[in-house]
Design an enzyme around this catalytic site. Structure first.
Site, PDB file in Angstrom:
ATOM      1  N   CYS A 403       0.832  -1.208   0.000  1.00 13.27           N
ATOM      2  CA  CYS A 403       0.000   0.000   0.000  1.00 13.27           C
ATOM      3  C   CYS A 403       0.866   1.256   0.000  1.00 13.27           C
ATOM      4  CB  CYS A 403      -0.926  -0.003   1.208  1.00 13.27           C
ATOM      5  SG  CYS A 403      -2.201  -1.290   1.151  1.00 13.27           S
ATOM      6  N   GLU A 404       1.953   1.242   0.764  1.00 13.42           N
ATOM      7  CA  GLU A 404       2.863   2.390   0.776  1.00 13.42           C
ATOM      8  C   GLU A 404       3.366   2.691  -0.635  1.00 13.42           C
ATOM      9  OE1 GLU A 404       7.369   3.514   2.248  1.00 13.42           O
ATOM     10  OE2 GLU A 404       6.274   1.992   3.384  1.00 13.42           O
TER      11      GLU A 404
END
Length: 427
Positions: A403-404
């Site tokens: 997700c980062e």
């Protein structure tokens, strides 16, 4: 406590003698596809013998993905490309090389999400995509099941890596020059800035009647009550509701906050403001009209809604919305990230609401996720003591880094979105 295991990988049928390490046809095809992708992405894919997947010499300065068990990795990718790469990480079939951050390995892939796979292979997407299981539909029963699968894991586990506000959504960092680098700013202060931002957007003040859809662990309700608002907040997570109630009592705000374990579709009454932080991602496209209609129906004339939502481009939403991925299988069953265009179209078709303000801050989510991952890994001995296993550790490490990378590259965004009824814009 254990976690769901990756799909088992059996020994390929075409292996007559394991020592020969001959890949079966499907795995060979998967290996070829991955090698083709690797030529388009500045990441070195290193095999156990030290060679690179593409056969090209090693290049300094590139992040390094180390393949630990080639046969298992390629079999997983052959079985399901979208799920296989994450499950292979969960199983330990590959890793970021020592000294290489996992998000740095994933970021170049996220940057080239639409170009890394050769066009000819993209045409075969329909042959490998899996439909989203009907069991994860967000009906009244399904929503409760889906929310419990993630948010009822353990309050203690979440507390080990979240900040003191227990906010499990993007923080909003101070971008003013005098605030200094984002990487050195306090996470708790940034989370409270996020909450203040959405309460301001909804014009929550003394005496406001507020409906919050998605309680979390109670911080937004507490901050709204501190402004003198009367808050009704609903959640399907009993674990979250219990801890949120404790926190509200500790803050001395029992008389202003009503916490309910209730589906948003079952709420009655009218409110001056409806707020919802990163809840729409759990609604599902089928129920977006119901979600926004409910918000519309719960608002008094002149009321304001403010929704914080993760977003993706509309093209990517259309291309992927029916495809079953790793995040949906292992992290958020029933989840789907909308686009701003989809939100605008849904509200226009099914409600009197209109989007009147959008404040995006996707790079702040990348920094938030980086902090969470660092804290999670640092706290792993305590997390393990709660009963979680090594597969769970790798699953959450991959989830947070994945997700980062998405937010850092702009593949994903997050925004606070104000909605008002047509003709009642407040500016």
């Amino acid at each position: 406590m254990t976690t769901s295991a990756p799909t088992p990988v059996t020994q390929p049928l075409c292996l007559r003698r394991p020592a020969l390490r001959v890949l079966c046809l499907r795995a060979r095809v998967a290996r070829g596809i991955l090698a083709s992708v690797a030529r388009r992405v500045p990441v070195e894919v290193r095999l156990p013998d030290g060679s690179t997947l593409t056969g090209e010499p090693a290049t300094t300065g590139r992040p390094v993905l180390e393949v630990v068990r080639p046969t298992a990795l390629f079999e997983r990718l052959a079985h399901h490309p979208k799920i296989g790469i994450g499950e292979a990480y969960m199983a330990g079939d590959w890793r970021a090389a020592p000294g290489t951050d996992l998000a740095d390995v994933l970021r170049p892939f996220a940057e080239r999400m639409t170009t890394a796979v050769p066009p000819g292979l993209l045409a075969l997407r329909a042959l490998v995509d899996r439909r989203i299981p009907t069991a994860t539909r967000n009906s009244l029963l399904g929503s409760r099941r889906n929310i419990e699968a993630h948010y009822d894991l353990s309050n203690e586990m979440f507390a080990l890596f979240l900040d003191e506000t227990l906010s499990y959504s993007s923080a909003l960092f101070d971008r003013s020059p005098e605030a200094g680098p984002v990487t050195t700013q306090d996470l708790e202060a940034a989370q409270l800035r996020k909450v203040a931002g959405i309460l301001d957007q909804a014009k929550v003040t003394l005496g406001s009647r507020v409906l919050e859809i998605g309680t979390g662990w109670g911080t937004l309700a507490i901050e709204a009550a501190r402004r003198g608002a009367h808050v009704t907040t609903v959640t399907l997570s009993r674990e979250q509701a219990a801890l949120a109630a404790e926190r509200v009592r500790a803050a001395g705000l029992d008389d202003l906050v009503d916490i309910r374990v209730q589906d948003y579709r079952e709420v009655q009454g009218r409110f001056d403001a409806v707020v919802s932080v990163e809840m729409i991602e759990a609604v599902g496209e089928e129920y977006w009209p119901t979600y926004f209609r409910t918000i519309d129906e719960r608002l008094v004339p002149g009321g304001i809604a403010a929704v914080q939502s993760i977003l993706m481009s509309h093209d990517r939403l259309q291309a992927t919305k029916h495809s079953y991925g790793w995040i949906q299988k292992h992290i958020f069953p029933g989840g789907l990230i909308p686009s701003l265009e989809a939100i605008d179209a849904t509200t226009r078709e099914h409600t009197a609401l209109r989007v009147t303000d959008v404040r995006a801050f996707g790079t702040d989510y990348a920094e938030t996720l980086r902090r969470w991952r660092e804290r999670f890994l640092a706290a792993w001995p305590q997390v393990a003591a709660l009963g979680f296993d090594e597969t769970f550790r790798r699953k959450w490490e991959f989830y947070l880094a994945y997700c980062e990378a998405g937010f850092a590259t702009g593949y994903l965004d997050v925004a606070q979105i104000r909605m008002e009824r047509s003709g009642t814009t407040t500016g």
